[in-house]
Design a protein around this motif. Structure first.
Motif, PDB file in Angstrom:
ATOM      1  N   THR A  34      17.352 -34.903  12.374  1.00 18.01           N
ATOM      2  CA  THR A  34      16.903 -34.762  13.702  1.00 18.01           C
ATOM      3  C   THR A  34      15.268 -34.405  13.678  1.00 18.01           C
ATOM      4  O   THR A  34      15.269 -33.468  12.867  1.00 18.01           O
ATOM      5  CB  THR A  34      17.767 -33.866  14.722  1.00 18.01           C
ATOM      6  N   THR A  41      13.661 -34.817  19.917  1.00 18.88           N
ATOM      7  CA  THR A  41      12.976 -36.107  20.528  1.00 18.88           C
ATOM      8  C   THR A  41      13.855 -37.418  19.815  1.00 18.88           C
ATOM      9  O   THR A  41      14.117 -38.372  20.684  1.00 18.88           O
ATOM     10  CB  THR A  41      11.558 -36.257  20.114  1.00 18.88           C
ATOM     11  N   LYS A  42      14.278 -37.305  18.677  1.00 21.61           N
ATOM     12  CA  LYS A  42      14.809 -38.590  18.223  1.00 21.61           C
ATOM     13  C   LYS A  42      15.587 -38.355  16.857  1.00 21.61           C
ATOM     14  O   LYS A  42      15.515 -37.102  16.317  1.00 21.61           O
ATOM     15  CB  LYS A  42      13.717 -39.567  17.688  1.00 21.61           C
TER      16      LYS A  42
END
Length: 99
Positions: A33, A41-42
């Motif tokens: 992550t 965020t992503k």
């Protein structure tokens, strides 16, 4: 030694350190992550991933493979007073690393 040579060597070392902090290689069976200033965020899937320097960091390194937990054996008495010994295995797998 010349001051310019020392300065060039220091700049080269900083550039190499910056390059290693930006490029992340995610192994198979894992997901990373990404956090920007501490907020998710992503998610980086297996392969090569690029981060924004000084802004994004790897938050958690999640193992996406199936894991096996052994439950210790237990003795149980049923309604009809029969003694039964139970043993079990639990399979755990992370499905969504963002959560």
């Amino acid at each position: 030694m010349d001051v310019a040579t020392i300065f060039a060597g220091v700049v080269l070392l900083l550039a190499i350190a910056l390059l290693f902090s930006v490029i992340k290689i995610v192994p198979q069976g894992r997901e990373f992550t990404v956090e920007r200033f501490g907020k998710y965020t992503k998610t980086l899937s297996p392969g090569i991933g690029f981060l924004t320097p000084f802004v994004e960091l790897v938050g958690r390194r999640m193992n996406m493979m199936e894991q096996v937990l052994d439950v210790p054996p237990q003795d149980v008495i049923t309604k009809d007073n029969a003694k039964v010994k139970l043993d079990g295995i639990v399979f755990i797998q992370v499905m969504d690393s963002a959560r």
